[in-house]
Design an enzyme around this catalytic site. Structure first.
Site, PDB file in Angstrom:
ATOM      1  NE  ARG A  76      -3.203   2.707   2.532  1.00 44.71           N
ATOM      2  CZ  ARG A  76      -3.213   3.548   3.592  1.00 44.71           C
ATOM      3  NH1 ARG A  76      -2.773   3.180   4.734  1.00 44.71           N
ATOM      4  NH2 ARG A  76      -3.569   4.744   3.680  1.00 44.71           N
ATOM      5  CG  HIS A 120      -1.431   9.078   3.475  1.00 51.62           C
ATOM      6  ND1 HIS A 120      -1.428   7.571   3.490  1.00 51.62           N
ATOM      7  CD2 HIS A 120      -1.037   9.633   4.637  1.00 51.62           C
ATOM      8  CE1 HIS A 120      -1.183   7.562   4.950  1.00 51.62           C
ATOM      9  NE2 HIS A 120      -0.926   8.503   5.767  1.00 51.62           N
ATOM     10  CD  GLU A 166      -4.820   7.258  10.090  1.00 51.00           C
ATOM     11  OE1 GLU A 166      -4.236   8.513  10.680  1.00 51.00           O
ATOM     12  OE2 GLU A 166      -4.413   6.306  10.379  1.00 51.00           O
ATOM     13  CG  ASN A 295      -4.978   3.252   8.469  1.00 49.99           C
ATOM     14  OD1 ASN A 295      -5.272   2.510   7.862  1.00 49.99           O
ATOM     15  ND2 ASN A 295      -4.720   4.551   8.153  1.00 49.99           N
ATOM     16  CE1 TYR A 297       0.079   2.173  13.375  1.00 50.22           C
ATOM     17  CE2 TYR A 297      -1.687   3.454  12.677  1.00 50.22           C
ATOM     18  CZ  TYR A 297      -0.428   3.060  12.347  1.00 50.22           C
ATOM     19  OH  TYR A 297      -0.095   3.183  11.102  1.00 50.22           O
ATOM     20  CD  GLU A 374      -1.746   3.972   7.980  1.00 49.61           C
ATOM     21  OE1 GLU A 374      -1.294   4.131   9.312  1.00 49.61           O
ATOM     22  OE2 GLU A 374      -1.885   4.663   7.299  1.00 49.61           O
TER      23      GLU A 374
HETATM   24  C1  BGP Z   1      -1.479   7.050  10.751  1.00 50.02           C
HETATM   25  C2  BGP Z   1      -1.106   7.492   9.620  1.00 50.02           C
HETATM   26  C3  BGP Z   1       0.509   7.255   9.051  1.00 50.02           C
HETATM   27  C4  BGP Z   1       1.203   7.022  10.032  1.00 50.02           C
HETATM   28  C5  BGP Z   1       0.628   6.290  11.438  1.00 50.02           C
HETATM   29  C6  BGP Z   1       1.564   6.442  12.581  1.00 50.02           C
HETATM   30  O1  BGP Z   1      -2.123   8.179  11.328  1.00 50.02           O
HETATM   31  O2  BGP Z   1      -2.063   7.349   8.320  1.00 50.02           O
HETATM   32  O3  BGP Z   1       0.781   7.930   7.926  1.00 50.02           O
HETATM   33  O4  BGP Z   1       1.959   8.043  10.406  1.00 50.02           O
HETATM   34  O5  BGP Z   1      -0.615   6.848  11.592  1.00 50.02           O
HETATM   35  O6  BGP Z   1       1.434   7.608  13.282  1.00 50.02           O
HETATM   36  P1  BGP Z   1       2.649   8.259  13.801  1.00 50.02           P
HETATM   37  O7  BGP Z   1       3.626   8.507  12.662  1.00 50.02           O
HETATM   38  O8  BGP Z   1       2.205   9.833  14.303  1.00 50.02           O
HETATM   39  O9  BGP Z   1       3.207   7.370  14.864  1.00 50.02           O
END
Ligand code: BGP
Length: 472
Positions: A76, A120, A166, A295, A297, A374
């Protein structure tokens, strides 16, 4: 016992143009809002910018060779709008298109499925200057023209497309926290810009159906599922509020073409609701996605926030653990620590079960296929003897999240693929080069350094995961 991953499961990795390419003014590219923003004092960690990044623009063949060695099934990446239209519209820049065509052709030659993100965050600066970017409806037409240019060029080669990456996180930073360009803190303008972005998203999805038959398109959403801090009904209500204001506002608009009711009522009462013109919601319903890019995290935990309480706060951009203040909307919700979860150095809760919950919630509410576009762990990696990087903490994180994907498949979720963030180390928008995510270490100081590519331990781990279809 877990279901096996489907044979055509897309084992992938992800990146974004500004974070890897460099070549910021190469071959006719125009400036993006990030090219200017990162040069303003105090906006990013240690003044880092993407002028060189990891120089993927000039090292693309080397990077794809590493992807092939790893056995990646999907990559991607995002297209930089100002490479294609240097001022956002007008004459197309053939050299920009040629770069992405070459990337796509090389990926395909290695049987790596390209997953193309249309946006992006690197908006052409010219459109920000001319009419304020996402705050003006003129952007809808300009964005559509740019997208159709890519559809026409790459239909037949690219099956999987991401429309907006995002929107929720980017515009929250841009219009509420003041931490992404144009660095505004105004909730009315925030909701207005989001409404226009929803319309643009729907328009380019509608156009996609004509130009890319057989393709699949959807937005990538930064999904942090909400948890209540306790079963106190006050916390439960705070969690409901947070889910509407931080998640469903976007997801329901994309997938149902409507806004969640309580949040909309609150904004109307406060004079902060977006202007909805006749035909807007119909357009949203005509341009719903084929799948949702997720995405993921971390999860966020919420508690009651009385009037006069906690407001929105900046996020941790230093990697100093325990420095993230609570954030919220007075009268609605605020974040609270979750005592059950460990956190990263950036205070992000590590929660693989949260990913399973995320996938289940989305799948059952919207009935659409999903793709993890992500997921990864940003940490301070150290180069060890023999040019090795022993990132066992990253392997632990990824392993537990791949397992959560397997569990979600067993729960009946239609999951198309898993794209780890990221393939190589990259520029983190606000955290500079110190926050590393890649399977491939890029040796670099703030001036650039050697930019040598070195395989981390996680590279070999993911290679074996792919080779064994997820058995670990
Ligand atoms: C998401 C974005 C990415 C990447 C990732 C990690 O929000 O789509 O581009 O940056 O997060 O975030 P960070 O770099 O703030 O740790």
């Amino acid at each position: 016992k877990f279901n096996d991953f489907p044979q055509d499961f897309l084992w992938g990795a992800a990146s974004a143009a500004y974070q890897v390419e460099g070549g910021w003014d190469a071959d006719g590219k125009g400036p993006s809002v990030w090219d200017l923003f990162t040069k303003l004092p105090g906006k990013t960690f240690a003044g880092s910018n993407g002028d060189v990044a990891v120089d993927h623009y000039h090292r693309m063949e080397e990077d794809v060779a590493l992807m092939a060695e790893m056995g990646l099934k999907a990559y991607r990446f995002s297209v930089s709008w100002p490479r294609i239209y240097p001022t956002g519209r007008g004459e197309v820049n053939e050299a920009g298109l040629a770069f992405y065509e070459k990337l796509i052709d090389i990926l395909l030659a290695h049987q790596i499925e390209p997953v193309l993100t249309l946006y992006h965050w690197d908006l052409p600066q010219a459109l920000q200057d001319e009419y304020g970017g996402w705050e003006d409806r003129r952007i809808i037409e300009d964005f559509e023209r740019y997208c159709v240019t890519l559809y026409q060029r790459f239909a037949g080669k690219v099956k999987y497309w991401v429309s907006l990456n995002e929107q929720n996180y980017n515009l929250t930073n841009a219009y509420q926290l003041g931490t992404h360009p144009p660095a505004v803190q105004d909730r009315k303008r925030f909701f207005a810009a989001n409404h226009i972005a929803f319309l643009a998203n729907a328009r380019v999805i509608k156009a996609f159906r004509q130009h890319v038959p057989g393709g699949l398109i959807g937005p990538s959403f930064a999904y942090s599922p909400a948890y209540p801090a306790s079963c106190d009904p006050k916390d439960m209500l705070a969690y409901e509020n947070a889910e509407e204001f931080t998640n469903l506002w976007w997801l329901d608009a994309y997938c149902f073409g409507r806004y969640p009711q309580a949040a909309l009522a609150y904004l109307r009462e406060n004079g902060e609701a977006p202007e909805i013109l006749p035909g807007d919601l119909e357009l949203l319903r005509e341009g719903t996605p084929d799948y949702i890019g997720v995405n993921y995290y971390y999860t966020l935990t919420y508690t009651d926030n009385p009037l006069g309480g906690q407001t929105m706060q900046r996020i941790n951009t230093t990697g100093k653990k325990g420095t993230t203040p609570p954030s919220g909307i007075p009268g609605l919700y605020k974040t609270a620590p979750n005592p059950h979860l460990e956190t990263s150095n950036w205070d992000w809760a590590i929660d693989p079960t949260g990913m399973r919950i995320a996938l289940r919630r989305l799948s059952s509410r919207y009935g659409l296929p999903l793709m993890i576009t992500e997921n990864g762990l940003g940490e301070f990696d150290k180069l060890a003897a023999g040019d090795r990087v022993h990132d066992d903490y990253r392997i632990d994180y990824l392993r537990s999240h791949v397992k959560a994907c397997q569990e979600a498949l067993q729960d009946g979720v239609e999951l198309l693929g898993y794209c780890a963030w990221s393939f190589t180390d990259i520029l983190s928008w606000l955290n500079g080069y110190q926050k590393r995510y890649g399977f491939v270490f890029v040796e670099r100081d703030e001036q650039g350094g050697s930019l040598r590519r070195l395989k981390k331990d996680s590279f070999f781990w993911y290679q074996s995961v792919i080779a064994s279809q997820g058995k670990q």
